[in-house]
Design a protein around this motif. Structure first.
Motif, mmCIF file in Angstrom:
data_model
loop_
_atom_site.group_PDB
_atom_site.id
_atom_site.type_symbol
_atom_site.label_atom_id
_atom_site.label_comp_id
_atom_site.label_asym_id
_atom_site.label_seq_id
_atom_site.Cartn_x
_atom_site.Cartn_y
_atom_site.Cartn_z
ATOM 1 N N LYS A 1 -49.943 -3.307 33.396
ATOM 2 C CA LYS A 1 -48.947 -3.567 34.496
ATOM 3 C C LYS A 1 -48.388 -5.159 34.483
ATOM 4 O O LYS A 1 -47.046 -5.296 34.917
ATOM 5 N N LEU A 2 -49.164 -6.043 34.079
ATOM 6 C CA LEU A 2 -48.643 -7.493 34.372
ATOM 7 C C LEU A 2 -47.679 -7.457 33.019
ATOM 8 O O LEU A 2 -46.820 -8.466 33.329
ATOM 9 N N LEU A 3 -47.772 -6.832 31.841
ATOM 10 C CA LEU A 3 -46.908 -7.277 30.593
ATOM 11 C C LEU A 3 -45.606 -6.507 31.153
ATOM 12 O O LEU A 3 -44.586 -7.202 30.947
ATOM 13 N N LYS A 4 -45.506 -5.134 32.033
ATOM 14 C CA LYS A 4 -44.251 -4.614 32.382
ATOM 15 C C LYS A 4 -43.579 -5.609 33.378
ATOM 16 O O LYS A 4 -42.514 -5.442 33.237
ATOM 17 N N ALA A 5 -44.263 -6.037 34.138
ATOM 18 C CA ALA A 5 -43.637 -7.041 35.229
ATOM 19 C C ALA A 5 -43.195 -7.932 34.795
ATOM 20 O O ALA A 5 -42.161 -8.555 34.999
ATOM 21 N N ALA A 6 -43.823 -8.707 33.727
ATOM 22 C CA ALA A 6 -43.263 -10.153 32.987
ATOM 23 C C ALA A 6 -42.139 -9.435 32.227
ATOM 24 O O ALA A 6 -41.082 -10.312 32.224
ATOM 25 N N ALA A 7 -42.114 -8.515 31.582
ATOM 26 C CA ALA A 7 -40.989 -8.090 30.926
ATOM 27 C C ALA A 7 -39.763 -7.817 31.577
ATOM 28 O O ALA A 7 -38.720 -8.028 31.378
ATOM 29 N N ALA A 8 -39.925 -7.309 32.978
ATOM 30 C CA ALA A 8 -38.849 -7.070 33.882
ATOM 31 C C ALA A 8 -38.307 -8.631 34.307
ATOM 32 O O ALA A 8 -37.169 -8.363 34.553
ATOM 33 N N ILE A 9 -39.237 -9.279 34.520
ATOM 34 C CA ILE A 9 -38.541 -10.439 35.105
ATOM 35 C C ILE A 9 -37.912 -11.192 33.963
ATOM 36 O O ILE A 9 -36.470 -11.910 34.084
ATOM 37 N N CYS A 10 -38.111 -11.368 32.695
ATOM 38 C CA CYS A 10 -37.463 -11.858 31.640
ATOM 39 C C CYS A 10 -36.156 -10.935 31.409
ATOM 40 O O CYS A 10 -35.159 -11.842 31.044
ATOM 41 N N PHE A 11 -36.198 -9.817 31.619
ATOM 42 C CA PHE A 11 -34.954 -8.998 31.466
ATOM 43 C C PHE A 11 -33.957 -9.351 32.606
ATOM 44 O O PHE A 11 -32.586 -9.633 32.415
ATOM 45 N N PHE A 12 -34.370 -9.553 33.961
ATOM 46 C CA PHE A 12 -33.585 -9.947 34.956
ATOM 47 C C PHE A 12 -33.169 -11.450 34.840
ATOM 48 O O PHE A 12 -31.753 -11.580 35.185
ATOM 49 N N PHE A 13 -34.031 -12.221 34.322
ATOM 50 C CA PHE A 13 -33.319 -13.649 34.063
ATOM 51 C C PHE A 13 -32.518 -13.745 32.945
ATOM 52 O O PHE A 13 -31.322 -14.420 32.875
ATOM 53 N N PHE A 14 -32.324 -12.946 32.053
ATOM 54 C CA PHE A 14 -31.303 -12.827 31.203
ATOM 55 C C PHE A 14 -30.073 -12.179 31.606
ATOM 56 O O PHE A 14 -29.093 -12.695 31.527
ATOM 57 N N MET A 15 -30.071 -11.356 32.232
ATOM 58 C CA MET A 15 -29.012 -10.353 32.953
ATOM 59 C C MET A 15 -28.532 -11.072 34.078
ATOM 60 O O MET A 15 -27.136 -10.752 34.217
ATOM 61 N N LEU A 16 -28.979 -11.653 34.955
ATOM 62 C CA LEU A 16 -28.353 -11.895 36.344
ATOM 63 C C LEU A 16 -27.833 -13.236 36.536
ATOM 64 O O LEU A 16 -26.903 -13.551 37.025
ATOM 65 N N PRO A 17 -28.633 -14.495 36.193
ATOM 66 C CA PRO A 17 -28.024 -15.782 36.531
ATOM 67 C C PRO A 17 -26.853 -16.088 35.289
ATOM 68 O O PRO A 17 -26.953 -15.480 34.374
ATOM 69 N N THR A 18 -26.198 -17.035 35.780
ATOM 70 C CA THR A 18 -25.206 -17.577 34.891
ATOM 71 C C THR A 18 -25.856 -18.493 33.848
ATOM 72 O O THR A 18 -26.911 -18.683 33.920
ATOM 73 N N GLN A 19 -24.996 -19.126 32.686
ATOM 74 C CA GLN A 19 -25.240 -19.965 31.800
ATOM 75 C C GLN A 19 -26.424 -19.619 30.858
ATOM 76 O O GLN A 19 -27.131 -20.272 30.292
ATOM 77 N N MET A 20 -26.559 -18.403 30.814
ATOM 78 C CA MET A 20 -27.381 -17.736 29.764
ATOM 79 C C MET A 20 -26.916 -17.671 28.219
ATOM 80 O O MET A 20 -25.746 -17.179 28.165
ATOM 81 N N HIS A 21 -27.940 -17.834 27.474
ATOM 82 C CA HIS A 21 -27.391 -17.881 25.930
ATOM 83 C C HIS A 21 -27.885 -16.476 25.677
ATOM 84 O O HIS A 21 -29.019 -15.913 26.174
ATOM 85 N N GLU A 22 -27.650 -16.043 24.366
ATOM 86 C CA GLU A 22 -28.018 -14.822 23.704
ATOM 87 C C GLU A 22 -29.539 -14.670 23.491
ATOM 88 O O GLU A 22 -30.332 -13.854 23.641
ATOM 89 N N ARG A 23 -30.023 -15.841 23.028
ATOM 90 C CA ARG A 23 -31.420 -15.989 22.745
ATOM 91 C C ARG A 23 -32.404 -15.932 23.787
ATOM 92 O O ARG A 23 -33.737 -15.821 23.755
ATOM 93 N N TYR A 24 -32.097 -15.818 24.892
ATOM 94 C CA TYR A 24 -32.814 -15.854 26.347
ATOM 95 C C TYR A 24 -33.264 -14.507 26.435
ATOM 96 O O TYR A 24 -34.178 -14.023 27.424
ATOM 97 N N SER A 25 -32.719 -13.508 25.609
ATOM 98 C CA SER A 25 -33.168 -11.995 25.715
ATOM 99 C C SER A 25 -34.552 -11.876 24.823
ATOM 100 O O SER A 25 -34.961 -10.695 24.645
ATOM 101 N N PHE A 26 -34.767 -12.816 23.952
ATOM 102 C CA PHE A 26 -35.889 -12.743 23.013
ATOM 103 C C PHE A 26 -37.105 -12.427 23.888
ATOM 104 O O PHE A 26 -38.051 -11.334 23.225
ATOM 105 N N PRO A 27 -37.646 -12.881 24.652
ATOM 106 C CA PRO A 27 -38.741 -12.656 25.437
ATOM 107 C C PRO A 27 -38.865 -11.041 25.808
ATOM 108 O O PRO A 27 -40.005 -10.664 25.700
ATOM 109 N N VAL A 28 -37.892 -10.654 26.326
ATOM 110 C CA VAL A 28 -37.592 -9.206 26.718
ATOM 111 C C VAL A 28 -38.177 -8.224 25.373
ATOM 112 O O VAL A 28 -39.143 -7.232 25.480
ATOM 113 N N ALA A 29 -37.651 -8.586 24.405
ATOM 114 C CA ALA A 29 -38.004 -7.897 22.961
ATOM 115 C C ALA A 29 -39.330 -8.075 22.869
ATOM 116 O O ALA A 29 -40.050 -7.102 22.462
ATOM 117 N N VAL A 30 -39.962 -9.154 22.792
ATOM 118 C CA VAL A 30 -41.372 -9.345 22.529
ATOM 119 C C VAL A 30 -42.259 -8.624 23.287
ATOM 120 O O VAL A 30 -43.249 -8.094 22.959
#
Length: 257
Positions: free
Chosen positions: A205-234
């Protein structure tokens, strides 16, 4: 992208094998020379996102080690700041439900040790304040655009040019940057509520929650780079090694958890 697709293919063909073989396959890709070389060329350390993953993996079983690893994660890549809500809520729920403080102290001590060593080293060199400024303060806002090559909502859903400055007005007096941070805050709140209403918290459950936050961090704020999606995949790769039926059983209409 090709490397990632090949990785998924390898895991698919190994899905009936034991965890040892799948882990070996994971390690082979984790130490892929092409990805490792990409870090020094671009001056990035994106492979060290794995520290965030290891923090969550050891949070329950070994909080001292989890604290040490998270300290290294923060020293290596400031983006690791996205997982403290997971750590904080876990410990708060531990206090409310079990009234256990020992694991929290272990985590704090583990976190302090690497920071103290690094602080002492740079303090002796007379450059500790410069390190904090350049690594954690000056690095923010260098690309004040809606998107820096990130395939997130700003371009693909809203159709806004990636080169648009995020200081421009979105509506009323709210800028693109402010609305992005507001959406991210609401998303993190959603994840926190999910953890709070869970009857019990395990590593999955903690892993799923962390994956969700990493996904939201990449998708929602501005100034994001493509490599910020890496943690989601991991995170997703490891989650599916632990819970192979998770993606198949998700009710996509109601929840991503």
């Amino acid at each position: 992208m090709i490397d990632f697709i090949v990785f998924i293919g390898v895991l698919f063909f190994l899905r009936k094998e034991n965890i040892k073989k799948r882990t070996i396959a994971l390690l082979l890709f984790a130490f892929n020379p092409a990805i490792i070389l990409d870090g020094p060329i671009w001056g990035q350390v994106d492979l060290l996102y794995s520290f965030m993953l290891l923090t969550i993996l050891f949070l329950i079983s070994n909080p001292f080690l989890a604290g040490t690893i998270f300290s290294l994660a923060m020293l290596a890549k400031f983006q690791s700041i996205v997982i403290p809500p997971i750590v904080g809520i876990y410990f708060l729920l531990q206090i409310f439900r079990l009234k256990v403080l020992k694991s929290i102290m272990y985590f704090i001590f583990g976190f302090i040790i690497p920071w103290e060593l690094i602080a002492c080293f740079f303090s002796l060199k007379g450059s500790f304040l410069n390190v904090l400024k350049q690594a954690y303060l000056s690095a923010v806002g260098l690309w004040p655009e809606v998107s820096s090559n990130a395939a997130n909502i700003w371009f693909y859903l809203l159709g806004i040019s990636p080169t648009t400055k995020d200081s421009q007005i979105f509506f009323g007096e709210i800028t693109f940057k402010q609305i992005g941070l507001l959406l991210f805050d609401l998303a993190v709140l959603y994840v926190v509520v999910y953890l709070c209403v869970s009857k019990s918290l395990d590593t999955i459950k903690l892993l799923k929650a962390a994956a969700a936050i990493c996904f939201f961090f990449f998708m929602l704020p501005t100034q994001m780079h493509e490599r910020y999606s890496f943690p989601v995949a991991v995170f997703l790769i490891i989650i599916n090694l632990y819970d192979t039926k998770w993606l198949k059983n998700i009710n996509w209409n109601n929840s991503i958890f």
